[in-house]
Scaffold this motif. Structure first.
Motif, PDB file in Angstrom:
ATOM      1  N   ALA A  27       0.827  -1.205   0.000  1.00 48.72           N
ATOM      2  CA  ALA A  27       0.000   0.000   0.000  1.00 48.72           C
ATOM      3  C   ALA A  27       0.864   1.259   0.000  1.00 48.72           C
ATOM      4  CB  ALA A  27      -0.929  -0.012   1.217  1.00 48.72           C
ATOM      5  N   TYR A  28       1.943   1.258   0.786  1.00 49.68           N
ATOM      6  CA  TYR A  28       2.816   2.423   0.852  1.00 49.68           C
ATOM      7  C   TYR A  28       3.530   2.636  -0.491  1.00 49.68           C
ATOM      8  CZ  TYR A  28       5.991   5.830   2.930  1.00 49.68           C
ATOM      9  OH  TYR A  28       6.675   6.983   3.220  1.00 49.68           O
ATOM     10  N   TRP A  29       3.979   1.535  -1.108  1.00 49.61           N
ATOM     11  CA  TRP A  29       4.671   1.635  -2.399  1.00 49.61           C
ATOM     12  C   TRP A  29       3.729   2.094  -3.507  1.00 49.61           C
ATOM     13  CZ3 TRP A  29       3.571  -1.358  -6.776  1.00 49.61           C
ATOM     14  CH2 TRP A  29       4.463  -1.184  -7.850  1.00 49.61           C
ATOM     15  N   ALA A  30       2.467   1.617  -3.475  1.00 53.16           N
ATOM     16  CA  ALA A  30       1.527   1.910  -4.558  1.00 53.16           C
ATOM     17  C   ALA A  30       0.790   3.229  -4.366  1.00 53.16           C
ATOM     18  CB  ALA A  30       0.507   0.769  -4.674  1.00 53.16           C
ATOM     19  N   LYS A  64      -0.585   8.506   2.953  1.00 51.79           N
ATOM     20  CA  LYS A  64       0.777   8.276   3.449  1.00 51.79           C
ATOM     21  C   LYS A  64       0.845   8.454   4.956  1.00 51.79           C
ATOM     22  CE  LYS A  64       3.870  11.472   3.403  1.00 51.79           C
ATOM     23  NZ  LYS A  64       4.877  12.506   3.033  1.00 51.79           N
ATOM     24  N   ILE A  65       0.259   9.528   5.463  1.00 52.92           N
ATOM     25  CA  ILE A  65       0.312   9.785   6.900  1.00 52.92           C
ATOM     26  C   ILE A  65      -0.513   8.758   7.671  1.00 52.92           C
ATOM     27  CG2 ILE A  65      -0.324  11.426   8.710  1.00 52.92           C
ATOM     28  CD1 ILE A  65       0.462  13.658   6.802  1.00 52.92           C
ATOM     29  N   PHE A  66      -1.665   8.345   7.117  1.00 47.99           N
ATOM     30  CA  PHE A  66      -2.456   7.301   7.768  1.00 47.99           C
ATOM     31  C   PHE A  66      -1.665   5.989   7.849  1.00 47.99           C
ATOM     32  CE2 PHE A  66      -6.903   9.164   6.722  1.00 47.99           C
ATOM     33  CZ  PHE A  66      -6.788  10.016   7.811  1.00 47.99           C
ATOM     34  N   SER A 117       4.875  13.822   8.801  1.00 44.06           N
ATOM     35  CA  SER A 117       5.108  12.379   8.857  1.00 44.06           C
ATOM     36  C   SER A 117       5.962  11.959  10.042  1.00 44.06           C
ATOM     37  CB  SER A 117       5.784  11.912   7.560  1.00 44.06           C
ATOM     38  OG  SER A 117       4.973  12.212   6.441  1.00 44.06           O
ATOM     39  N   SER A 118       6.729  12.895  10.632  1.00 45.07           N
ATOM     40  CA  SER A 118       7.555  12.555  11.787  1.00 45.07           C
ATOM     41  C   SER A 118       6.752  12.517  13.083  1.00 45.07           C
ATOM     42  CB  SER A 118       8.709  13.556  11.934  1.00 45.07           C
ATOM     43  OG  SER A 118       8.206  14.872  12.049  1.00 45.07           O
ATOM     44  N   ILE A 119       5.511  12.989  13.062  1.00 45.62           N
ATOM     45  CA  ILE A 119       4.700  13.065  14.272  1.00 45.62           C
ATOM     46  C   ILE A 119       4.390  11.689  14.862  1.00 45.62           C
ATOM     47  CG2 ILE A 119       2.437  13.771  15.174  1.00 45.62           C
ATOM     48  CD1 ILE A 119       2.611  16.224  13.386  1.00 45.62           C
ATOM     49  N   PRO A 120       4.060  10.641  14.057  1.00 40.76           N
ATOM     50  CA  PRO A 120       3.812   9.327  14.669  1.00 40.76           C
ATOM     51  C   PRO A 120       4.977   8.820  15.513  1.00 40.76           C
ATOM     52  CG  PRO A 120       3.030   9.319  12.403  1.00 40.76           C
ATOM     53  CD  PRO A 120       3.755  10.620  12.614  1.00 40.76           C
ATOM     54  N   PHE A 225      -4.993   6.520  16.063  1.00 39.80           N
ATOM     55  CA  PHE A 225      -5.607   6.817  14.761  1.00 39.80           C
ATOM     56  C   PHE A 225      -6.953   7.500  14.936  1.00 39.80           C
ATOM     57  CE2 PHE A 225      -8.137   5.921  11.024  1.00 39.80           C
ATOM     58  CZ  PHE A 225      -7.260   6.169   9.986  1.00 39.80           C
ATOM     59  N   THR A 226      -7.814   6.931  15.801  1.00 38.50           N
ATOM     60  CA  THR A 226      -9.146   7.506  15.983  1.00 38.50           C
ATOM     61  C   THR A 226      -9.090   8.881  16.637  1.00 38.50           C
ATOM     62  OG1 THR A 226      -9.351   6.288  18.085  1.00 38.50           O
ATOM     63  CG2 THR A 226     -10.302   5.274  16.124  1.00 38.50           C
TER      64      THR A 226
END
Length: 347
Positions: A27-30, A64-66, A117-120, A225-226
């Motif tokens: 999923a990340y690659w596509a 991407k972030i999810f 993206s660094s937040i997770p 996530f929620t």
């Protein structure tokens, strides 16, 4: 309902984990080519135009972030449930604050994440009990000291400028982290960061089973996530709305070499752009070609990479307003100082 219920063998659990990891990687690659095909091919929108670029950016960056939120939070959750975090904290304390700050910068440099993206990873580090000054240092260094930006800066401005960019960005992150370490900032972190299933398991004082670790990591990923998904949509939506806006004429008029406040203007104006190193360096090169001083260009570049409105919106879910304001103010002032320093060293 429990994510993992009933007796399951370790082999079956490993098979599911491997399958989930493979699906995540695909999923990340596509992600990017899929939206390029759908938006540019199926919908027929111009990906270079504002509408097409904005829609593509929103869909790609949101997914991407999810993916990063779920994937990284699960991995960090498993590590937290499996490792002796007290020993890790003791190791960092034994090595001293400076070593911890340097390690945070090194980790930030080698993780190619944008400001959102660094937040997770930041959330996971805070929840794991890593000192807040060290985690904030990582949050500064990860987007700011971009290896992609360094390579492009070296190619377009010279490798001595690229080296100065990496050194200055790293030094700024360490300096801000050291200043933060002088204060008790934990009270300004939202409680949701600490109230996790893994935190409860560790508090019981026993080693969780393999199945419990997986279940706790899944639950923690879902909880995070929620909590933040709405803010991801809002933040990325704002970023998409302003994506591609390049105010070159504005900079030429108000941030030219004759304006003593040019660095300040460039640092503040770079925040709304929300672009990564690969996107901002070509803009910076064009501004430099227009006669803008190097320090002003670097202030604009660093601000666009390290700070963004979407980042502020997402960070608000884990940081209370005083710490959020302190973080953004400190980084902005550091970038401005670097801009004036570059103007003095490279006139």
């Amino acid at each position: 309902m429990s994510v993992i219920s009933g007796p399951r063998t370790d082999r079956a659990l490993w098979a599911k984990l491997v399958g989930a990891a493979a699906a995540w990687a695909v999923a990340y690659w596509a992600n990017e080519p899929l939206w390029t095909w759908l938006v540019g091919g199926v919908a027929g929108l111009d990906l270079e135009g504002r509408l097409g670029a904005g829609i593509h950016f929103f869909l790609y960056d949101t997914v991407k972030i999810f993916l990063l939120l779920t994937g990284l939070m699960f991995v960090i959750g498993m590590l937290r449930a499996s490792l002796d975090l007290d020993r890790a904290r003791t190791y960092l304390e034994g090595k001293g604050l400076f070593t911890g700050l340097v390690l945070a910068v090194v980790l930030g440099v080698v993780t190619p994440f944008c400001s959102c993206s660094s937040i997770p990873l930041f959330i996971g580090f805070v929840a794991a009990g890593i000192p807040l000054s060290i985690t904030l240092t990582f949050l500064i260094a990860s987007p700011l000291v971009s290896e992609i930006a360094a390579i492009m800066i070296g190619d377009q401005f010279g490798w001595h400028i690229a080296a100065a960019y990496v050194l200055a960005g790293s030094a700024m992150a360490i300096a801000i982290g050291w200043v933060f370490s002088r204060f008790k900032l934990d009270r300004w972190v939202e409680d949701m960061v600490f109230a996790t299933k893994i935190g409860r398991l560790r508090a019981e004082g026993r080693v969780p089973t393999w199945a419990e670790r997986v279940e706790a990591a899944v639950e923690e990923s879902k909880d995070v996530f929620t909590t933040v998904w709405k803010w991801v949509l809002v933040g990325v939506g704002i970023g998409a709305a302003i994506h591609g806006w390049v105010p070159e004429d504005f900079f030429a008029s108000y941030a030219g070499p004759d304006n003593p406040f040019a660095v300040l203007v460039a640092a503040v104006a770079g925040v709304p752009l929300y672009v990564n190193g690969a996107g901002v360096v070509p803009i910076a090169e064009a501004l430099w070609a227009k006669g803008m001083s190097l320090g002003t260009v670097m202030a604009f570049t660093m601000s666009a990479i390290a700070l963004s409105i979407p980042q502020a919106i997402m960070l608000r879910r884990v940081l209370k307003p005083p710490l959020l304001a302190l973080f953004f103010t400190s980084v902005t002032l550091g970038i401005i100082a670097i801009g004036y320093l570059f103007n003095a060293l490279f006139p």
